[in-house]
Design an enzyme around this catalytic site. Structure first.
Site, PDB file in Angstrom:
ATOM      1  N   ASP A 240       0.865   0.036  -5.219  1.00  0.00           N
ATOM      2  CA  ASP A 240      -0.390   0.315  -5.929  1.00  0.00           C
ATOM      3  C   ASP A 240      -0.462   1.741  -6.470  1.00  0.00           C
ATOM      4  OD1 ASP A 240      -0.591   1.348  -3.342  1.00  0.00           O
ATOM      5  OD2 ASP A 240      -2.756   1.074  -3.236  1.00  0.00           O
ATOM      6  N   HIS A 241       0.072   2.708  -5.732  1.00  0.00           N
ATOM      7  CA  HIS A 241       0.046   4.105  -6.183  1.00  0.00           C
ATOM      8  C   HIS A 241       0.988   4.914  -5.304  1.00  0.00           C
ATOM      9  CE1 HIS A 241      -2.476   4.899  -2.684  1.00  0.00           C
ATOM     10  NE2 HIS A 241      -3.331   3.989  -3.101  1.00  0.00           N
TER      11      HIS A 241
ATOM     12  N   THR B   6      -6.403   2.633  -5.372  1.00  0.00           N
ATOM     13  CA  THR B   6      -6.119   1.213  -5.179  1.00  0.00           C
ATOM     14  C   THR B   6      -6.961   0.328  -6.099  1.00  0.00           C
ATOM     15  OG1 THR B   6      -5.453   1.520  -2.882  1.00  0.00           O
ATOM     16  CG2 THR B   6      -6.154  -0.678  -3.513  1.00  0.00           C
TER      17      THR B   6
ATOM     18  N   GLU C  45       0.818  -1.210   0.000  1.00  0.00           N
ATOM     19  CA  GLU C  45       0.000   0.000   0.000  1.00  0.00           C
ATOM     20  C   GLU C  45       0.858   1.270   0.000  1.00  0.00           C
ATOM     21  OE1 GLU C  45      -2.798   2.737  -0.080  1.00  0.00           O
ATOM     22  OE2 GLU C  45      -3.309   0.610  -0.230  1.00  0.00           O
TER      23      GLU C  45
ATOM     24  N   HIS D  54      -1.043   3.454   4.747  1.00  0.00           N
ATOM     25  CA  HIS D  54      -2.055   4.247   4.043  1.00  0.00           C
ATOM     26  C   HIS D  54      -2.111   5.647   4.638  1.00  0.00           C
ATOM     27  CE1 HIS D  54      -5.826   5.541   2.265  1.00  0.00           C
ATOM     28  NE2 HIS D  54      -5.947   4.402   1.602  1.00  0.00           N
TER      29      HIS D  54
END
Length: 715
Positions: free
Chosen positions: A483-484, A307, A258, A424
């Site tokens: 994911d990003h 996500t 994440e 996150h």
């Protein structure tokens, strides 16, 4: 009191009473039967007021009737319909932890099939209270406590009531946007829509989105797929002979890192005392391992779907949508040809997704079914306490440990993904778990990012140790991916000094380079690992994986290309139309030399022509992806060998019991690691230093039951 009685004898008075009763009922239902994650005074206030506007707007329909009797009947009819819809949502939520979408309502058979004979089991003794207000209103009229006002109600007053409703809604929306910006642009969770704007608005908004999508889909036909087929045929990249099939028949384990960016690889944070500490030592070791194919120029391509967009890219080699999330807009209704469906058809893989958060987040619970994913372990499968969870779900170390009871029952070969959440935004972590120093910039988000990234690294190491101890490791291919971005562009200037950059000279080129995320394919025993420098992105993951598993992809609709192929397309398209290639990085009208980062102030005609061609290529790829999703074009084409799936055949309830029954039925033919371990659980092989799970005195322990009756967790 007499004034109130006189007011109730008027049409407006009775209308007001109905609005107040329905408002109170809705709010009680919110608090009693929905888990909306309301936090803070502002959200509490918004939840309190959000039923009012939609209730006034819908009830005001009755005020437009001239005939008195028809007006009262119309009001009661609307009241009953809204009450039935509200209670239906309550029952549906009790069973599925989600709200009734318009497509679900229209497919009544599917709803009935989903609830089945268990509907009565969902009823509570107090549920009659949700209808007592209807009885009360009818009784007032039936027993003449309130008489129908025979006087005509002027249309301008009816219109005024409707306008009041819309005005209140505008205020409600403004408050919601102040607390949750881009609420409607990024509809990633239906809970948020209901929490901020109300359940009636959700139904209307979902109906609007469904109508829009249906209109686009209705106008599509088989000829629309031809352009897509031509593109994938011309864009196809043959597999590298040496890499093709190198991981054939192995389990596939995707580890979702994440918000983990590439700059964290090998990064050392300098503390206030001058000591340099490695942020992610274990992930670094995998990155450099002789069994790992790592990529140093790999980019995320997510848009507003974040996500979920990364999942769309990795599972389907398709981009997210330009606005909102593809999972929420088309995930429930579209036809897909996902990794799970391809692997099941070609190699009889079983698929499973693990996520320590609510299943409705990004509409995963419905989208996964459309993608043919066999099992989805969400919050219903995990034991949550105040100590073991963060805003976006369960802490990673505990999440991995609790997942083992399900992983060990999966038939092999399996295709799986573990979606972590601890790293996150805004990167909170309690003191007991934070054993890495924060950075010392003027931005707390940037500072804490390194703390939670280190925690994630530790969780990944614990999971790897389990894979080795349980026997799963040697027969698996393990893919680690970011994911990003974790640090947004607006904060990059605060990050710049930590990367040895000057905030004053920070550019769009630097922003583009920070969209790099890790991508590692770890194949135990392969021995041919290296750090690959070719440019690639998330859209390329699926064709790469399928070739590694020995599955031919010619004929599949995949917009990316195999990263190992000589024919691989190294142009990386971002969702906003900007792009990176080995030669040029383009952001808006700015063109940079990718190798040096130099802004090309006066590019030659030759350079402009090259960039324009690349821009057209990027636009074509993005527009074809959008057409596939918005027009549901995959329904018009099925590749040879692909077995179609039906979302209605998937059920994510009682999954552990069904897996155990399956393994017991197979007997000695069962392939799960549990079965291969002489039907002995491997849960005890999982070792973690999570402070929440450390032994505590027996008198203070609380036992929490999980979905597996044989596994209990102490707190």
């Amino acid at each position: 009191m007499n004034n109130i009685k006189r007011l109730l004898q008027t049409r407006l008075g009775f209308f007001s009473l109905a609005v107040i009763l329905f408002w109170i009922k809705t709010y009680i239902g919110y608090r009693a039967d929905f888990s909306l994650g309301v936090e803070g005074i502002m959200q509490q206030f918004i939840l309190l007021i959000n039923p009012i506007a939609a209730t006034i707007i819908l009830f005001s329909i009755a005020l437009y009737f001239k005939n008195s009797k028809k007006a009262y009947i119309a009001l009661l009819a609307v009241y009953v319909v809204m009450s039935v819809l509200f209670f239906s949502n309550i029952l549906y939520y009790r069973e599925f932890s989600d709200f009734l979408s318009v497509s679900t309502i229209l497919g009544v058979g599917n709803v009935a099939g989903g609830l089945g004979a268990s509907t009565f089991a969902l009823l509570n003794a107090t549920d009659f209270l949700y209808f007592i207000d209807i009885v009360f209103l009818i009784a007032l009229l039936a027993f003449k406590k309130v008489t129908m006002d025979p006087r005509p109600f002027k249309k301008r007053y009816a219109l005024a009531a409707t306008i009041v409703g819309f005005t209140l809604f505008a205020g409600n929306l403004a408050l919601a946007e102040s607390d949750r910006p881009q609420l409607l642009a990024r509809t990633f969770d239906r809970n948020y829509i209901v929490k901020y704007l109300g359940i009636n608005f959700f139904t209307v908004y979902d109906g609007y989105q469904t109508a829009q999508a249906n209109q686009v889909k209705a106008s599509a036909d088989e000829s629309d797929i031809e352009g897509v087929l031509t593109y994938v045929d011309e864009h196809f990249a043959e597999a590298d002979a040496e890499m093709y099939g190198i991981a054939e028949d192995r389990n596939v384990i995707f580890l979702h890192l994440e918000s983990f960016q590439q700059f964290l690889i090998d990064y050392e944070l300098e503390t206030e005392t001058g000591e340099s500490l490695e942020v992610a030592p274990f992930i670094n070791s995998i990155y450099h391992d002789e069994d790992t194919q790592s990529f140093s120029n790999f980019f995320h391509q997510t848009g507003q779907g974040k996500t979920a967009d990364s999942e769309m890219l990795l599972e389907n080699s398709l981009f997210g949508l330009p606005q909102g999330g593809a999972f929420t807009q088309v995930g429930e209704s579209n036809t897909f040809q996902s990794a799970s469906q391809i692997l099941s058809s070609e190699k009889d893989y079983t698929s499973a997704m693990f996520h320590g958060n609510v299943g409705s987040f990004w509409n995963r619970d419905n989208t996964y079914k459309s993608m043919g994913i066999d099992y989805f372990f969400d919050d219903e499968s995990y034991s949550f306490t105040e100590e073991n969870m963060l805003e976006y779900g369960m802490k990673d170390k505990i999440f991995f440990k609790e997942s083992i009871q399900y992983l060990e029952q999966l038939p092999q070969p399996f295709y799986s993904k573990f979606i972590t959440v601890s790293n996150h935004f805004p990167y909170p972590l309690d003191e007991a778990n934070a054993d890495f120093p924060a950075a010392t910039t003027n931005d707390d988000t940037v500072n804490n990012y390194f703390v939670t990234a280190h925690y994630l690294d530790q969780a990944i190491e614990e999971f790897f140790n389990y894979l080795k101890d349980s026997g799963l490791y040697d027969n698996s291919v393990i893919v680690l991916y970011g994911d990003h971005y974790g640090i947004s562009n607006s904060r990059n200037e605060s990050l710049a000094p930590l990367l040895g950059k000057d905030p004053e000279t920070w550019s769009s080129y630097d922003n583009a380079m920070l969209q790099k995320v890790p991508y590692m394919v770890h194949i135990p025993g392969s021995g041919n690992g290296k750090i690959n420098t070719q440019y690639g992105a998330q859209v390329d993951s699926l064709p790469t994986l399928l070739h590694l598993l020995g599955i031919e992809t010619k004929g599949n609709i995949l917009l990316g290309t195999d990263l190992f192929s000589e024919d691989h397309d190294e142009t990386v398209a971002f969702r906003d139309g900007n792009f990176v290639s080995p030669k040029y990085t383009v952001s808006g009208s700015s063109i940079y030399d990718t190798e040096t980062g130099e802004l090309l102030v006066d590019p030659s005609e030759e350079v402009l022509a090259e960039v324009e061609q690349l821009r057209e290529d990027v636009s074509t790829q993005l527009s074809l992806s959008d057409s596939i999703l918005t027009s549901d074009l995959l329904r018009f084409y099925t590749p040879e060998g692909l077995v179609s799936t039906d979302a209605a055949d998937y059920d994510y309830r009682n999954q552990l019991d069904r897996m155990k029954a399956l393994n017991e039925g197979l007997g000695t033919s069962a392939t799960s690691i549990y079965s291969q371990n002489a039907n002995q659980s491997t849960v005890d092989l999982y070792k973690t230093n999570a402070p929440e799970l450390l032994d505590t005195p027996e008198e203070t322990q609380t036992v929490v039951e999980t979905e597996n009756p044989d596994i209990k967790i102490t707190e």
